[in-house]
Structures are given as structure tokens and as C-alpha cells.
Design a protein around this motif. Structure first.
Motif, PDB file in Angstrom:
ATOM      1  N   MET A   1      31.748  44.864  20.546  1.00  0.00           N
ATOM      2  CA  MET A   1      32.354  45.989  21.296  1.00  0.00           C
ATOM      3  C   MET A   1      32.603  45.566  22.740  1.00  0.00           C
ATOM      4  N   ASN A   2      33.740  45.925  23.238  1.00  0.00           N
ATOM      5  CA  ASN A   2      34.038  45.590  24.620  1.00  0.00           C
ATOM      6  C   ASN A   2      33.772  46.774  25.539  1.00  0.00           C
ATOM      7  N   GLN A   3      33.048  46.506  26.612  1.00  0.00           N
ATOM      8  CA  GLN A   3      32.771  47.557  27.591  1.00  0.00           C
ATOM      9  C   GLN A   3      34.046  47.945  28.339  1.00  0.00           C
ATOM     10  N   LEU A   4      34.813  46.919  28.664  1.00  0.00           N
ATOM     11  CA  LEU A   4      36.028  47.165  29.432  1.00  0.00           C
ATOM     12  C   LEU A   4      37.182  46.381  28.824  1.00  0.00           C
ATOM     13  N   VAL A   5      38.300  47.061  28.617  1.00  0.00           N
ATOM     14  CA  VAL A   5      39.496  46.371  28.130  1.00  0.00           C
ATOM     15  C   VAL A   5      40.646  46.682  29.079  1.00  0.00           C
ATOM     16  N   VAL A   6      41.282  45.624  29.544  1.00  0.00           N
ATOM     17  CA  VAL A   6      42.452  45.790  30.399  1.00  0.00           C
ATOM     18  C   VAL A   6      43.645  45.329  29.587  1.00  0.00           C
ATOM     19  N   GLU A   7      44.637  46.210  29.433  1.00  0.00           N
ATOM     20  CA  GLU A   7      45.775  45.850  28.588  1.00  0.00           C
ATOM     21  C   GLU A   7      47.079  45.865  29.365  1.00  0.00           C
ATOM     22  N   ASN A   8      47.664  44.718  29.472  1.00  0.00           N
ATOM     23  CA  ASN A   8      49.014  44.563  30.060  1.00  0.00           C
ATOM     24  C   ASN A   8      49.193  45.299  31.375  1.00  0.00           C
ATOM     25  N   VAL A   9      48.246  45.125  32.263  1.00  0.00           N
ATOM     26  CA  VAL A   9      48.329  45.860  33.516  1.00  0.00           C
ATOM     27  C   VAL A   9      49.229  45.123  34.506  1.00  0.00           C
ATOM     28  N   THR A  10      50.161  45.897  35.078  1.00  0.00           N
ATOM     29  CA  THR A  10      51.063  45.359  36.091  1.00  0.00           C
ATOM     30  C   THR A  10      50.993  46.256  37.313  1.00  0.00           C
ATOM     31  N   LYS A  11      50.890  45.639  38.481  1.00  0.00           N
ATOM     32  CA  LYS A  11      50.912  46.404  39.729  1.00  0.00           C
ATOM     33  C   LYS A  11      51.915  45.749  40.669  1.00  0.00           C
ATOM     34  N   ARG A  12      52.909  46.536  41.044  1.00  0.00           N
ATOM     35  CA  ARG A  12      53.943  46.010  41.944  1.00  0.00           C
ATOM     36  C   ARG A  12      53.859  46.690  43.303  1.00  0.00           C
ATOM     37  N   TYR A  13      54.006  45.910  44.358  1.00  0.00           N
ATOM     38  CA  TYR A  13      54.211  46.468  45.691  1.00  0.00           C
ATOM     39  C   TYR A  13      55.659  46.205  46.062  1.00  0.00           C
ATOM     40  N   ALA A  14      56.034  46.707  47.221  1.00  0.00           N
ATOM     41  CA  ALA A  14      57.446  46.623  47.592  1.00  0.00           C
ATOM     42  C   ALA A  14      57.972  45.186  47.522  1.00  0.00           C
ATOM     43  N   ASN A  15      57.184  44.246  48.050  1.00  0.00           N
ATOM     44  CA  ASN A  15      57.720  42.885  48.170  1.00  0.00           C
ATOM     45  C   ASN A  15      57.172  41.900  47.149  1.00  0.00           C
TER      46      ASN A  15
END
Lengths: 304, 432
Positions: A1-15
Motif C-alpha cells: 500500500m502506498n501512503q502517498l501517490v503523486v500522479e502526473n502532476v504539472t505546475k506551471r508558472y508564467a515563465n
């Protein structure tokens, strides 16, 4: 079992894009090293997990549930930039921070008592943070991070600012918390910490995840079939099967040669070839350190 | 919601437990009346105890009667003006007044020679003295009897009464209303600045001590901002409440003390010499009694809170954007402009002319209404204007809080970046 799963996370800033389609799986009760050079996107990812900022795309699962405000009580966070209210007394400060994490005042008091006894800092209760040394304040902040007994503890450079004695104390606490069922995510540059404590790692470089897995497997993957031979007398096996990587004199008159196997031969065959060529005093496989893997991957990435 | 309450509680306790709060709250209402009392007392002492200065006068008209006025002893100088000038410049006296032969219908040429510049008050005193004497000379010239002269003296004070539609009479004293508007406006102005600065300071402290990252991992930035603003508002209200209680009790003690201590005879004399005194005083008391105190106090609290919330959010946004109070100056300035406008408008025309179009507009626009409306409230504001003003102010602070929170959420996590208005706009537009 996974405590934390991050799936395809994208974070964009202006530049720029701070995180580009990053996925991670943090197993239960693991100590998970989140590695990467400065500016790779680690802090952004940690802030997203802490719901300080939102991702543009992707999902995050805690305990199998989609991340939502009630998870705040399950997460403990020690930011890289430490900070507490300078004018507030130690006791009031710990109670306040614990209550913001969802603890009741009476529960908070009981647990704070436990911790200050454990750290032998009872007489700090009425001191203001500004009257404490940096190391002392760090201890208080560590307590505030784990006070609500979070299932998921995120520590950003946890050992910076601690002297070796206190660093050991904190390390022992981290191991104990893991024993009690917590999952710990480390973000760090200090590879010796990773070697020592982490059982899983992920490497983020230039907003992308470039490596993830159990430490053992990662290390195995980056084995180069290189062996370190301590011997007396010069020799050479250079040719079809072997390549000499390095050669140096040891203090006691012995020599050390690193040999890489180029063909399909194995270690035993190398030893047999060595026996005929020189007098062997030591033989072991060269396993890459996390530091070497880190540098190799990060530098390799920059060439592309 | 629960967490906002925790933050409000923390902010409230942080401020209230400080010694500076106690000092400011308890001493300030005592300090101001004390300072005023000391100044009034000192001025009075000076007036009474000061050696009167000498003004020599050369009267070529023969009209001037050497009667001393206030702090001046007037001495006739017999001789011509040139001699008088020489004598005066060698003396330590205050001045030399030259009254030439004057044409009664167009008197001119009266001159005062002094070594230091006389104050406007001194000049006024002398002018009115000479004026009244010339007036008397004229009367005598026109053969008007002294008794008729005396009976011509009148002292009028207009008592204004608002006649409502239902026929009720309400007396109003515009001086009292003026005073209420002025005090209310000034208090709101000071409160917004003092508490706004405290919000900003608090935000900067959280940001520079880096504690904010821990806090916003537990609560939303908006909750933190709102908690801080509301926490300080409750401190302000508490302080205000304590002040009201203190001021009323202190002033009633003081009034009681003086009222009791004043010798009856003196009081009677005073009333006799000042025929208007009694009725003036009664008018003031009547106006105060008939004023809708509850309405004025609740309007004050509403405009205080509304103005505070409106500007408080902006101060919070500024605090979140900068790393030090010095950096904040450039952003504070535009925030203070509408405040300054309404403050000066209060004194230049709102109080004098509370029903003019511009006064009405200033009391409706939310950025100026807290101060402007306080200036108008005592004079009676038509319900439609009051409603418009209240709605605009509520809309105004909801709007500024929204704008501020969008800047705040980004700003508090940004360190060491040079912030300009362009950057603020970018933060505002940024998706969370």
C-alpha cells in the motif's frame, strides 16, 4: 500500500514549468528521499502535497484518498526555511501550531509534555523563541512538526542547523516514528543522509522525475561491473574482456586497481584471471554511491 | 471556520497581552485631556501673570482713549512721531502705535511699530479697540445719545430647530454636530492608519520569520489573512470600548469636581456678565440630549469597522508583497491618498456644507465614506443616501478583501523578489 501517490502532476508558472508530469509512489512506512539539485522543483512538489499551492494538472492520493483539506491533520511538515513566532513563548507556540493542525488543546498539552520530557527541555516552556539559540528553536520546530502524530511526515533538509549530537537525536526520532507507522519524505542534498536512512528515493531534475525506486534496486541498476582489486606487483589484463579504470599506490606498499568487465565474464572468472597475473590481497565489487548516481544523472541530464 | 477563530484568538491575545496595549489603552485617554488641561492652564496663567507689555502711542487725532487692553499697557507719548520713534527704539517696550489725524469716514494710516512681529491676536485686539473708539466718535459726531448706543448693543444666538413631517420639534446646535462629525472622522482616520499599519507589520513579521509556510500548510492563506484582520479589529473594538468608558467616567468626575468646586457667586457673576451663557449652554445640552446617540454610535462602529476592513485588507496585501516596512512605502502611498482626501474634505467643506453634492458623493464612495459620512451623520442623512453608502462600503470591503487575498496568497511565499505594481497585477491574475 502506498501512503502517498503523486500522479502526473504539472505546475506551471508564467515563465517556466516547475513540475512537468511528475509521478511518485511513496510506500507505507518508508523513508523516502526526494532528491534533486536546487531549483529542480522539490519545494514546489512539497508545497503542492501540503496544499499550500495547487497543481495545474494531476492528482495526489493520500492513504488512497484524493488530497483534501482534512488531510492536513495527517501530514506534518518541516519547511526548509525554519520559522516560528519570535515573540511567542515555547508552550503557547506549540499549542497554537498543534491546534491549527486539528488537535484539541488538552490533547496538545499531553503530547507536548511527553516531547519536552523526552528532549529534556521542560524549563523552556515560558521562554520566547527569540531568546533561544537556533538549534534550540529547531528542536521546537521539529516537535511542532510531529506533535499531531502525522501519518505522513515531510522534512525539508531536516538536519541543517543541527550539531552532530542533535542531528543524531533527530535521526533516532525519525527512525522511531517510522517504527510507529509513519511514512517519512526527506528532501535533501546530503547524500550521506540518503545512504544511511532512505529506503526509497526519487530524483527530480529540471522539473522532471528522472529516477525512482528502492535504494537497493537503484544502486544495483547503476552497477558498472567494476571491481576493486588490492594487489602486490604490477599486471595488466587490458584487452578483449577487461578495462583498467584506475590505478593507485596504497600507503602500505600495496596497489589498487579498478577493473571493469567489458564482456559477459563474471566476477569469478575475473578472479581466476587475476590469480595468474598478480598477488591478490583484496577484492570487492565497486557499488556506486548515491552521490555518484546523483551527479551522473544530473550532469548527464544537462547534456541533453 | 474553527481555524479562523483560532487565529483571531491568537492575534487578539498577542496584542492584548502586550504592555504597550495596556499603556496605550489606559494612558492615551488620560494623556490627551491632561495635556490639553495643562496647556489651557499654562496659557491662562501666562495671560494673568504676565507683566503687561507697554505700547506707547502718539495720537494726533485726539480720538484715542488711553485704556489698557488685555496684555498691553498703553502709554501716551507727548510729542511728535519722530521723537517717539527715537525714544521707542532706545526702550525695551513692545511697540509704538501711531494714530495720525484721520478722516472719520475713511480712517487710514494707523501704524504699529514693533521690534518683533506682533501676533495676529495682538493686531486684532488693537484694531477692534481703535475701531470701537472711532465708532463712538462717529456716534457722538452724529449726535446719538449714549443710552441709545447702549441699547443698540445686541447679542444674538440662533437656535435652530428641525421640524420633522410629524411636527416634532428637535433643536440642533450646529456646533455640537460639527464637533461630533470632526471627532468621529478623526478617530476613524487614526484607527485605520494605526491598525492598518499593525496588520501590515504582522504580515511582514510572519513572512520574514518564515513561520508563514508552516501556518499556510495548516490553514488557507485567506483564512490566515482574514483571521489576522478580524483579530486586530476585535482589539480595536475593545480598545475603543475601554476608551469610551474611561473618557465618560473621567470627564464626569472632572465635570463633577469643577461643578462642585466653582463658587456660587462667581458662577452667578459669570452668567450675569454673559447673558448668552445660560441659554447657549442649555441649547448644547438640549441638542446632546435629543441627539440619537444610539444611531450615531452604531454608525460610528459600522463605518469604523467597514473602513478598517476595507483598508486592512489592502494593508495586508502590501505586507505580503514586501520583505521590510521600508519597502512597503511605495505601496502605502496610493492607499493613503483617498484617506487624506476625505480627511481634508472633512475640514474644508463636509462639516461646513454637509448636504452639498460633493459631500454626498464622498460619503457614498466606499474609499472615502467612513470619514466623510461621520462628518455628515449628525446633520441628518436621507435614508436613501445612508443605505447607498452602507451597501457600497460592504461591497467595497468584500472587493478589496478579494483583491488583497489574491495578492496575499502568492506574496507571502515570495522572498527577495523585487516587487512592482506589474508584479502585483501578475500575482493577482495568477491561477491558484
Amino acid at each position: 500500500m502506498n501512503q502517498l501517490v503523486v500522479e502526473n502532476v504539472t505546475k506551471r508558472y508564467a515563465n517556466h514549468t516547475a513540475l512537468d508530469n511528475v509521478s511518485l509512489s511513496v510506500p507505507d512506512q518508508s523513508i523516502y528521499g526526494l532528491l534533486g539539485p536546487n531549483g529542480a522543483g522539490k519545494t514546489t512538489l512539497i508545497r503542492i502535497i501540503n496544499q499550500i499551492i495547487d497543481a495545474n494538472e494531476g492528482t495526489i492520493l493520500v492513504n488512497g484518498e484524493k488530497l483534501s483539506p482534512h488531510h492536513i491533520a495527517l501530514i506534518g511538515y518541516l519547511p526548509e526555511e525554519r520559522g516560528l513566532y519570535k515573540k511567542l513563548k515555547v508552550g503557547e507556540q506549540l499549542i497554537y501550531l498543534a491546534r491549527l493542525r486539528g488537535l484539541s488543546k488538552s490533547d496538545a498539552l499531553v503530547r507536548i509534555k511527553h516531547w519536552i520530557e523526552k528532549f529534556e527541555i521542560k524549563d523552556w516552556w515560558d521562554k520566547k523563541i527569540e531568546d533561544l539559540s537556533k538549534g534550540m528553536a529547531q528542536k521546537i520546530q521539529f516537535i511542532s512538526t510531529v506533535l499531531h502524530e502525522p501519518k505522513l511526515i515531510i522534512l525539508d533538509e531536516p538536519f541543517s542547523g543541527f550539531d552532530p549530537v542533535n542531528a543524531n537525536l533527530i535521526r533516532d526520532e525519525i527512525l522511531e516514528l517510522r517504527e510507529k507507522g509513519s511514512t517519512i519524505i526527506f528532501s535533501t542534498h546530503r547524500m550521506e543522509t540518503v545512504e544511511e536512512l532512505c529506503d526509497h528515493i526519487a530524483l527530480i531534475n529540471k522539473s522532471k522525475k528522472i529516477l525512482e525506486g528502492a535504494k537497493k534496486e537503484v544502486k544495483a541498476k547503476y552497477r558498472t561491473n567494476t571491481f576493486i582489486v588490492e594487489h602486490k606487483g604490477d599486471f595488466s589484463l587490458e584487452g578483449e574482456h577487461y578495462k583498467h579504470i584506475s590505478h593507485r599506490n596504497l600507503d602500505d606498499g600495496y596497489l589498487e586497481t579498478q577493473i571493469r568487465i567489458k564482456s559477459s565474464r563474471n566476477a569469478n572468472q575475473l578472479i581466476q584471471d587475476l590469480v595468474g597475473a598478480t598477488e591478490i590481497h583484496g577484492f570487492k565489487e565497486k557499488i556506486p554511491s548515491m552521490n555518484e548516481i546523483f551527479i551522473q544523472l544530473v550532469n548527464g541530464g544537462s547534456d541533453e | 471556520m474553527n481555524k479562523i477563530f483560532l487565529i483571531i484568538q491568537r492575534e487578539f491575545l498577542n496584542r492584548v497581552q502586550k504592555k504597550s496595549f495596556l499603556i496605550a489603552t489606559i494612558l492615551l485617554p488620560l494623556i490627551f485631556p491632561t495635556i490639553i488641561a495643562i496647556m489651557v492652564y499654562a496659557a491662562k496663567e501666562q495671560e494673568e501673570g504676565a507683566n503687561s507689555e507697554v505700547i506707547h502711542f502718539v495720537d494726533e487725532s485726539g480720538l484715542f482713549n488711553p485704556e489698557d487692553i488685555k496684555r498691553f499697557e498703553l502709554k501716551r507719548f507727548n510729542g511728535n512721531i519722530e521723537d517717539a520713534k527715537t525714544a521707542f527704539s532706545n526702550s525695551d517696550d513692545f511697540g509704538l502705535l501711531h494714530i495720525p489725524k484721520i478722516n472719520l469716514s475713511h480712517p487710514s494710516g494707523v501704524t504699529l511699530y514693533t521690534k518683533i512681529n506682533p501676533s495676529p491676536n495682538d493686531i486684532n485686539d488693537l484694531e477692534s479697540k481703535i475701531e470701537s473708539q472711532i465708532k463712538e466718535a462717529k456716534m457722538i459726531k452724529f449726535n446719538i445719545d449714549q443710552r441709545i448706543l447702549d441699547s443698540l448693543k445686541t447679542d444674538i444666538s440662533i437656535r435652530s430647530i428641525n421640524l420633522s413631517k410629524s411636527g416634532q420639534e428637535k433643536s440642533s446646535d450646529s456646533k455640537v454636530l460639527f464637533g461630533i462629525g470632526m471627532i468621529g472622522g478623526i478617530l476613524i482616520y487614526i484607527f485605520i492608519f494605526v491598525y492598518g499599519a499593525q496588520i501590515m507589520q504582522g504580515v511582514i513579521e510572519e513572512k520574514t520569520s518564515k513561520v508563514v509556510e508552516v501556518i499556510v500548510s495548516s490553514v488557507r492563506p485567506f483564512q490566515l489573512m482574514l483571521g489576522k484582520i478580524l483579530g486586530l479589529a476585535s482589539v480595536g473594538l475593545l480598545q475603543f470600548l475601554i476608551w469610551i468608558v474611561l473618557i465618560t467616567s473621567v470627564s464626569s468626575i472632572v465635570l463633577g469636581y469643577f461643578g462642585f468646586d466653582m463658587p456660587q457667586q462667581e458662577m452667578m457673576d459669570q452668567m450675569a456678565t454673559q447673558p448668552g451663557y445660560n441659554s447657549d449652554f442649555m441649547d448644547v445640552m438640549q441638542t446632546v440630549n435629543e441627539m440619537p446617540v444610539f444611531f450615531i454610535v452604531s454608525s460610528f462602529i459600522f463605518y469604523f469597522l467597514g473602513g478598517y476592513l476595507l483598508y486592512g485588507a489592502l494593508f495586508a496585501a502590501v505586507g505580503s508583497a514586501v520583505d521590510s516596512p521600508a519597502e512597503a512605502q511605495q505601496f502605502i502611498f496610493p492607499i493613503t491618498i483617498p484617506m487624506l482626501i476625505s480627511y481634508f474634505a472633512l475640514f474644508t467643506f463636509i462639516l461646513d456644507n454637509p448636504h452639498s453634492t460633493i459631500s454626498i458623493w464622498l460619503s457614498i464612495i466606499p474609499f472615502t465614506s467612513p470619514i466623510a459620512m461621520m462628518g455628515r451623520i449628525g446633520f441628518g442623512v436621507p435614508p436613501i443616501q445612508l443605505v447607498a453608502s452602507i451597501v457600497c462600503l460592504i461591497g467595497g470591503f468584500v472587493f478589496t478583501t478579494w483583491v488583497a487575498s489574491r495578492i496575499y496568497r502568492i506574496g507571502i511565499l515570495m522572498h527577495g523578489s523585487k516587487v512592482s505594481y506589474k508584479v502585483l497585477v501578475k500575482w493577482f491574475m495568477m491561477k491558484s
